[in-house]
Design a protein around this motif. Structure first.
Motif, PDB file in Angstrom:
ATOM      1  N   MET A   1       0.844  -1.194   0.000  1.00 23.13           N
ATOM      2  CA  MET A   1       0.000   0.000   0.000  1.00 23.13           C
ATOM      3  C   MET A   1       0.880   1.246   0.000  1.00 23.13           C
ATOM      4  SD  MET A   1      -3.120   0.997  -0.083  1.00 23.13           S
ATOM      5  CE  MET A   1      -3.947  -0.551   0.325  1.00 23.13           C
ATOM      6  N   ASN A   2       0.734   2.094  -1.025  1.00 27.42           N
ATOM      7  CA  ASN A   2       1.512   3.321  -1.147  1.00 27.42           C
ATOM      8  C   ASN A   2       3.006   3.017  -1.091  1.00 27.42           C
ATOM      9  OD1 ASN A   2       1.887   6.083  -1.478  1.00 27.42           O
ATOM     10  ND2 ASN A   2       1.761   6.526   0.719  1.00 27.42           N
ATOM     11  N   ASN A   3       3.432   2.014  -1.875  1.00 24.81           N
ATOM     12  CA  ASN A   3       4.835   1.604  -1.948  1.00 24.81           C
ATOM     13  C   ASN A   3       5.392   1.168  -0.599  1.00 24.81           C
ATOM     14  OD1 ASN A   3       5.053   2.208  -4.760  1.00 24.81           O
ATOM     15  ND2 ASN A   3       5.276   4.384  -4.253  1.00 24.81           N
ATOM     16  N   GLY A   4       4.548   0.572   0.220  1.00 25.36           N
ATOM     17  CA  GLY A   4       5.012   0.051   1.498  1.00 25.36           C
ATOM     18  C   GLY A   4       5.306   1.109   2.536  1.00 25.36           C
ATOM     19  N   ASN A   5       4.773   2.323   2.381  1.00 29.66           N
ATOM     20  CA  ASN A   5       5.015   3.397   3.345  1.00 29.66           C
ATOM     21  C   ASN A   5       4.429   3.021   4.710  1.00 29.66           C
ATOM     22  OD1 ASN A   5       4.827   5.877   4.869  1.00 29.66           O
ATOM     23  ND2 ASN A   5       5.048   7.005   2.955  1.00 29.66           N
ATOM     24  N   GLN A   6       5.268   3.072   5.757  1.00 32.58           N
ATOM     25  CA  GLN A   6       4.824   2.657   7.081  1.00 32.58           C
ATOM     26  C   GLN A   6       3.788   3.599   7.688  1.00 32.58           C
ATOM     27  OE1 GLN A   6       7.869   2.924  10.120  1.00 32.58           O
ATOM     28  NE2 GLN A   6       8.919   4.606   9.044  1.00 32.58           N
ATOM     29  N   PHE A   7       3.672   4.803   7.163  1.00 35.33           N
ATOM     30  CA  PHE A   7       2.720   5.770   7.702  1.00 35.33           C
ATOM     31  C   PHE A   7       1.368   5.738   6.988  1.00 35.33           C
ATOM     32  CE2 PHE A   7       6.946   7.696   8.519  1.00 35.33           C
ATOM     33  CZ  PHE A   7       6.906   7.645   9.916  1.00 35.33           C
ATOM     34  N   THR A   8       1.241   4.883   5.983  1.00 32.65           N
ATOM     35  CA  THR A   8      -0.024   4.796   5.250  1.00 32.65           C
ATOM     36  C   THR A   8      -0.424   3.327   5.062  1.00 32.65           C
ATOM     37  OG1 THR A   8       1.179   4.895   3.147  1.00 32.65           O
ATOM     38  CG2 THR A   8       0.334   6.978   4.040  1.00 32.65           C
ATOM     39  N   PRO A   9      -0.695   2.629   6.154  1.00 34.85           N
ATOM     40  CA  PRO A   9      -1.031   1.206   6.040  1.00 34.85           C
ATOM     41  C   PRO A   9      -2.458   0.981   5.538  1.00 34.85           C
ATOM     42  CG  PRO A   9      -1.221   1.895   8.314  1.00 34.85           C
ATOM     43  CD  PRO A   9      -0.693   3.077   7.553  1.00 34.85           C
ATOM     44  N   GLY A  10      -2.703  -0.244   5.093  1.00 35.61           N
ATOM     45  CA  GLY A  10      -4.047  -0.644   4.676  1.00 35.61           C
ATOM     46  C   GLY A  10      -4.307  -2.073   5.118  1.00 35.61           C
ATOM     47  N   TYR A  11      -5.551  -2.368   5.446  1.00 34.89           N
ATOM     48  CA  TYR A  11      -5.914  -3.685   5.970  1.00 34.89           C
ATOM     49  C   TYR A  11      -7.183  -4.180   5.275  1.00 34.89           C
ATOM     50  CZ  TYR A  11      -2.877  -1.888   9.655  1.00 34.89           C
ATOM     51  OH  TYR A  11      -1.827  -1.326  10.347  1.00 34.89           O
ATOM     52  N   ALA A  12      -7.137  -5.397   4.760  1.00 35.90           N
ATOM     53  CA  ALA A  12      -8.308  -6.003   4.126  1.00 35.90           C
ATOM     54  C   ALA A  12      -9.134  -6.732   5.180  1.00 35.90           C
ATOM     55  CB  ALA A  12      -7.884  -6.971   3.027  1.00 35.90           C
ATOM     56  N   ILE A  13     -10.453  -6.604   5.086  1.00 37.91           N
ATOM     57  CA  ILE A  13     -11.385  -7.246   6.013  1.00 37.91           C
ATOM     58  C   ILE A  13     -12.254  -8.201   5.208  1.00 37.91           C
ATOM     59  CG2 ILE A  13     -13.218  -6.872   7.708  1.00 37.91           C
ATOM     60  CD1 ILE A  13     -12.118  -3.998   8.019  1.00 37.91           C
ATOM     61  N   TYR A  14     -12.211  -9.474   5.576  1.00 40.30           N
ATOM     62  CA  TYR A  14     -12.906 -10.511   4.805  1.00 40.30           C
ATOM     63  C   TYR A  14     -14.182 -10.966   5.507  1.00 40.30           C
ATOM     64  CZ  TYR A  14      -8.899 -11.153   1.677  1.00 40.30           C
ATOM     65  OH  TYR A  14      -7.912 -10.963   0.739  1.00 40.30           O
ATOM     66  N   GLU A  15     -15.159 -11.317   4.721  1.00 36.62           N
ATOM     67  CA  GLU A  15     -16.378 -11.957   5.207  1.00 36.62           C
ATOM     68  C   GLU A  15     -16.694 -13.133   4.295  1.00 36.62           C
ATOM     69  OE1 GLU A  15     -19.614  -9.254   5.561  1.00 36.62           O
ATOM     70  OE2 GLU A  15     -18.703  -8.102   7.204  1.00 36.62           O
ATOM     71  N   GLU A  16     -16.875 -14.294   4.899  1.00 27.94           N
ATOM     72  CA  GLU A  16     -17.164 -15.520   4.148  1.00 27.94           C
ATOM     73  C   GLU A  16     -16.102 -15.792   3.080  1.00 27.94           C
ATOM     74  OE1 GLU A  16     -21.104 -15.087   2.657  1.00 27.94           O
ATOM     75  OE2 GLU A  16     -22.044 -15.188   4.650  1.00 27.94           O
ATOM     76  N   GLY A  17     -14.849 -15.518   3.442  1.00 31.93           N
ATOM     77  CA  GLY A  17     -13.741 -15.813   2.545  1.00 31.93           C
ATOM     78  C   GLY A  17     -13.519 -14.817   1.432  1.00 31.93           C
ATOM     79  N   ARG A  18     -14.275 -13.731   1.419  1.00 35.79           N
ATOM     80  CA  ARG A  18     -14.131 -12.729   0.367  1.00 35.79           C
ATOM     81  C   ARG A  18     -13.879 -11.355   0.974  1.00 35.79           C
ATOM     82  NH1 ARG A  18     -19.002 -14.117  -3.960  1.00 35.79           N
ATOM     83  NH2 ARG A  18     -18.355 -16.288  -4.416  1.00 35.79           N
ATOM     84  N   PRO A  19     -13.083 -10.516   0.285  1.00 39.45           N
ATOM     85  CA  PRO A  19     -12.858  -9.157   0.802  1.00 39.45           C
ATOM     86  C   PRO A  19     -14.156  -8.357   0.784  1.00 39.45           C
ATOM     87  CG  PRO A  19     -11.957  -9.394  -1.415  1.00 39.45           C
ATOM     88  CD  PRO A  19     -12.357 -10.761  -0.976  1.00 39.45           C
ATOM     89  N   ALA A  20     -14.480  -7.762   1.933  1.00 42.33           N
ATOM     90  CA  ALA A  20     -15.711  -6.983   2.061  1.00 42.33           C
ATOM     91  C   ALA A  20     -15.431  -5.510   2.325  1.00 42.33           C
ATOM     92  CB  ALA A  20     -16.581  -7.545   3.182  1.00 42.33           C
ATOM     93  N   ARG A  21     -14.325  -5.232   3.018  1.00 42.88           N
ATOM     94  CA  ARG A  21     -13.963  -3.858   3.366  1.00 42.88           C
ATOM     95  C   ARG A  21     -12.445  -3.727   3.334  1.00 42.88           C
ATOM     96  NH1 ARG A  21     -17.404  -5.967   6.960  1.00 42.88           N
ATOM     97  NH2 ARG A  21     -19.445  -5.012   7.309  1.00 42.88           N
ATOM     98  N   VAL A  22     -11.999  -2.498   3.232  1.00 43.53           N
ATOM     99  CA  VAL A  22     -10.576  -2.184   3.384  1.00 43.53           C
ATOM    100  C   VAL A  22     -10.466  -0.969   4.300  1.00 43.53           C
ATOM    101  CG1 VAL A  22      -8.507  -1.305   2.243  1.00 43.53           C
ATOM    102  CG2 VAL A  22      -9.814  -3.155   1.195  1.00 43.53           C
ATOM    103  N   ALA A  23      -9.613  -1.083   5.308  1.00 48.94           N
ATOM    104  CA  ALA A  23      -9.357   0.036   6.227  1.00 48.94           C
ATOM    105  C   ALA A  23      -8.045   0.700   5.826  1.00 48.94           C
ATOM    106  CB  ALA A  23      -9.290  -0.457   7.665  1.00 48.94           C
ATOM    107  N   LEU A  24      -8.088   2.008   5.616  1.00 46.96           N
ATOM    108  CA  LEU A  24      -6.914   2.783   5.206  1.00 46.96           C
ATOM    109  C   LEU A  24      -6.621   3.863   6.238  1.00 46.96           C
ATOM    110  CD1 LEU A  24      -7.900   3.342   1.462  1.00 46.96           C
ATOM    111  CD2 LEU A  24      -6.322   1.615   2.340  1.00 46.96           C
ATOM    112  N   ILE A  25      -5.352   4.127   6.479  1.00 45.03           N
ATOM    113  CA  ILE A  25      -4.948   5.163   7.436  1.00 45.03           C
ATOM    114  C   ILE A  25      -3.799   5.964   6.849  1.00 45.03           C
ATOM    115  CG2 ILE A  25      -4.180   5.677   9.792  1.00 45.03           C
ATOM    116  CD1 ILE A  25      -5.147   2.915  10.624  1.00 45.03           C
TER     117      ILE A  25
END
Length: 209
Positions: A1-25
């Protein structure tokens, strides 16, 4: 995420084995816009070797403030709970959910510095994470122009100190307060804040369990 920048992480949230949301900071505090960036979200495709299954569009709720140290002027999806000592537990203002079209299996999500975002991959997932606007809830609120606490003076007189005699100052709004009384007032305020914070944290843990 953003070339691996430690200050801009992202997290995928899965439901029933599929991506449902992504959290970005975006943790960077930069009002000039120099550290704003656009997160490129894609599901499969490209060099992954998996089928391209990004949704045709996504829905985004932003957590926004002017700085990372802001305590009160914070909005969630355009709504706020108010300033210090003003919240009654309800959100106020119009809900602002941003809809972003995905192109060539890529969903571009702008991220200001600082901000956080919750990206929803479907309207169904968005609805499951949104409160019912037609739900009626009962609240007890105060119409006083400032926060006022009441205490049992008989208990105060029999507790400790001078038994209510020869007061050192006043804690009433607009009244004069001696140095000793002011220090005590600040100490009680801090103690109350930590006590309330501990109770809220403990309640959150019990709810999660």
């Amino acid at each position: 995420m953003n070339n691996g920048n430690q200050f801009t992480p992202g997290y995928a949230i899965y439901e029933e084995g599929r991506p449902a949301r992504v959290a970005l900071i975006n943790f960077v505090d930069d009002p000039t816009g120099g550290h704003d960036y656009t997160a490129q979200i894609q599901v499969g495709g490209g060099q992954t070797g998996l089928p391209a299954v990004s949704p045709p569009r996504v829905w985004v709720k932003y957590l926004a403030s002017d700085t990372v140290s802001e305590k009160w002027n914070i909005t969630w999806a355009g709504q706020t709970m108010g300033g210090q000592f003003q919240s009654d537990g309800r959100f106020y203002g119009e809900v602002n959910v941003v809809t972003i079209d995905c192109v060539n299996n890529v969903c571009p999500v702008p991220m200001k510095a600082p901000s956080a975002a919750l990206v929803f991959f479907s309207e169904k997932v968005l609805a499951s994470s949104s409160p019912n606007p037609n739900q009626n809830l009962a609240f007890t609120t105060s119409t006083l122009d400032r926060e006022v606490a009441t205490i049992n003076w008989e208990q105060v007189k029999s507790s400790n100190g001078r038994n209510g005699q020869a007061p050192l100052g006043s804690t009433s709004h607009g009244g004069s307060v001696s140095g000793a009384a002011a220090a005590a007032e600040v100490g009680i305020s801090k103690m109350s804040s930590w006590t309330l914070g501990g109770l809220l944290f403990a309640g959150a843990l019990l709810f999660a369990l």
